[in-house]
Motif scaffolding. Structure first.
Motif, PDB file in Angstrom:
ATOM      1  N   GLY A  51       0.810  -1.218   0.000  1.00 37.13           N
ATOM      2  CA  GLY A  51       0.000   0.000   0.000  1.00 37.13           C
ATOM      3  C   GLY A  51       0.838   1.260   0.000  1.00 37.13           C
ATOM      4  N   LEU A  52       1.934   1.252   0.751  1.00 38.48           N
ATOM      5  CA  LEU A  52       2.794   2.428   0.779  1.00 38.48           C
ATOM      6  C   LEU A  52       3.557   2.610  -0.531  1.00 38.48           C
ATOM      7  CD1 LEU A  52       4.217   2.282   4.392  1.00 38.48           C
ATOM      8  CD2 LEU A  52       2.756   4.040   3.440  1.00 38.48           C
ATOM      9  N   ALA A  94      15.395  11.409   0.412  1.00 41.23           N
ATOM     10  CA  ALA A  94      14.910  11.575   1.784  1.00 41.23           C
ATOM     11  C   ALA A  94      13.543  10.924   1.963  1.00 41.23           C
ATOM     12  CB  ALA A  94      14.839  13.053   2.139  1.00 41.23           C
ATOM     13  N   ALA A  95      12.667  11.072   0.977  1.00 38.50           N
ATOM     14  CA  ALA A  95      11.347  10.449   1.049  1.00 38.50           C
ATOM     15  C   ALA A  95      11.459   8.927   1.046  1.00 38.50           C
ATOM     16  CB  ALA A  95      10.479  10.922  -0.110  1.00 38.50           C
ATOM     17  N   ILE A 101      11.674   3.891   6.919  1.00 39.91           N
ATOM     18  CA  ILE A 101      11.500   3.955   8.376  1.00 39.91           C
ATOM     19  C   ILE A 101      10.051   3.681   8.757  1.00 39.91           C
ATOM     20  CG2 ILE A 101      11.547   5.546  10.351  1.00 39.91           C
ATOM     21  CD1 ILE A 101      14.075   6.774   9.043  1.00 39.91           C
ATOM     22  N   ILE A 102       9.094   4.216   7.995  1.00 39.51           N
ATOM     23  CA  ILE A 102       7.682   3.958   8.270  1.00 39.51           C
ATOM     24  C   ILE A 102       7.384   2.469   8.134  1.00 39.51           C
ATOM     25  CG2 ILE A 102       5.336   4.321   7.394  1.00 39.51           C
ATOM     26  CD1 ILE A 102       6.213   7.197   6.709  1.00 39.51           C
ATOM     27  N   ILE A 103       7.876   1.839   7.078  1.00 46.58           N
ATOM     28  CA  ILE A 103       7.657   0.411   6.882  1.00 46.58           C
ATOM     29  C   ILE A 103       8.312  -0.382   8.011  1.00 46.58           C
ATOM     30  CG2 ILE A 103       8.249  -1.553   5.400  1.00 46.58           C
ATOM     31  CD1 ILE A 103       7.853   0.332   3.005  1.00 46.58           C
ATOM     32  N   PHE A 106       6.122   0.025  11.179  1.00 47.98           N
ATOM     33  CA  PHE A 106       4.911  -0.784  11.043  1.00 47.98           C
ATOM     34  C   PHE A 106       5.208  -2.267  11.201  1.00 47.98           C
ATOM     35  CE2 PHE A 106       2.373   2.434   8.303  1.00 47.98           C
ATOM     36  CZ  PHE A 106       1.872   3.017   9.454  1.00 47.98           C
ATOM     37  N   THR A 107       6.330  -2.709  10.652  1.00 49.87           N
ATOM     38  CA  THR A 107       6.695  -4.116  10.745  1.00 49.87           C
ATOM     39  C   THR A 107       6.971  -4.508  12.183  1.00 49.87           C
ATOM     40  OG1 THR A 107       7.608  -4.062   8.513  1.00 49.87           O
ATOM     41  CG2 THR A 107       8.300  -5.867   9.929  1.00 49.87           C
ATOM     42  N   PHE A 108       7.734  -3.713  12.911  1.00 44.25           N
ATOM     43  CA  PHE A 108       8.020  -4.032  14.304  1.00 44.25           C
ATOM     44  C   PHE A 108       6.761  -3.993  15.159  1.00 44.25           C
ATOM     45  CE2 PHE A 108      12.607  -2.920  13.529  1.00 44.25           C
ATOM     46  CZ  PHE A 108      13.062  -4.210  13.742  1.00 44.25           C
ATOM     47  N   ILE A 109       5.880  -3.023  14.922  1.00 44.33           N
ATOM     48  CA  ILE A 109       4.619  -2.969  15.670  1.00 44.33           C
ATOM     49  C   ILE A 109       3.791  -4.218  15.395  1.00 44.33           C
ATOM     50  CG2 ILE A 109       2.401  -1.773  15.823  1.00 44.33           C
ATOM     51  CD1 ILE A 109       3.955   0.858  15.442  1.00 44.33           C
TER      52      ILE A 109
END
Length: 118
Positions: A51-52, A94-95, A101-103, A106-109
């Protein structure tokens, strides 16, 4: 994937629970769900990542900017727009790191919630 995981659950587990007096709901709750948690975690993680990184649909529907008014723009489309149409490689890089980092978060959560080991 879910069907393959369901078929991998040992029938002896269900038989033992039946002998112990468990009904179908209890078998589903205490045998099926815990044994399928790894598959659910994997599917959720790959769904979030997909999705990202969604790009093709955005590009076909609205071009690299995700028109109208950037309402359907995703991270992948933003990176493409900045890097390849605007030649702003620093912003695109940078994006990309931010998306990574967002992925990762989310993966660790997801792994924490599903109580899986790395």
């Amino acid at each position: 994937m879910c069907l393959a995981n369901l078929q991998a659950i040992s029938p002896e587990m269900y038989e033992a629970s039946r002998i112990d007096g468990a009904n179908k709901f209890q078998q589903w709750l205490f045998i099926t769900l815990p044994n399928m948690s790894g598959t659910f975690a994997f599917l959720l993680i790959t769904g979030w990542i997909g999705g990202l990184q969604r790009f093709n649909e955005v590009y076909v529907l609205g071009g690299p900017s995700g028109s109208p008014a950037r309402s359907i723009q995703t991270m992948g489309a933003f990176i493409y727009e900045r890097g390849f149409t605007g030649f702003e490689f620093g912003i695109a890089s940078a994006a990309t790191y931010i998306m990574f980092i967002i992925i990762l978060v989310f993966t660790f959560i997801n792994l924490k919630v599903s109580k899986m080991k790395l």
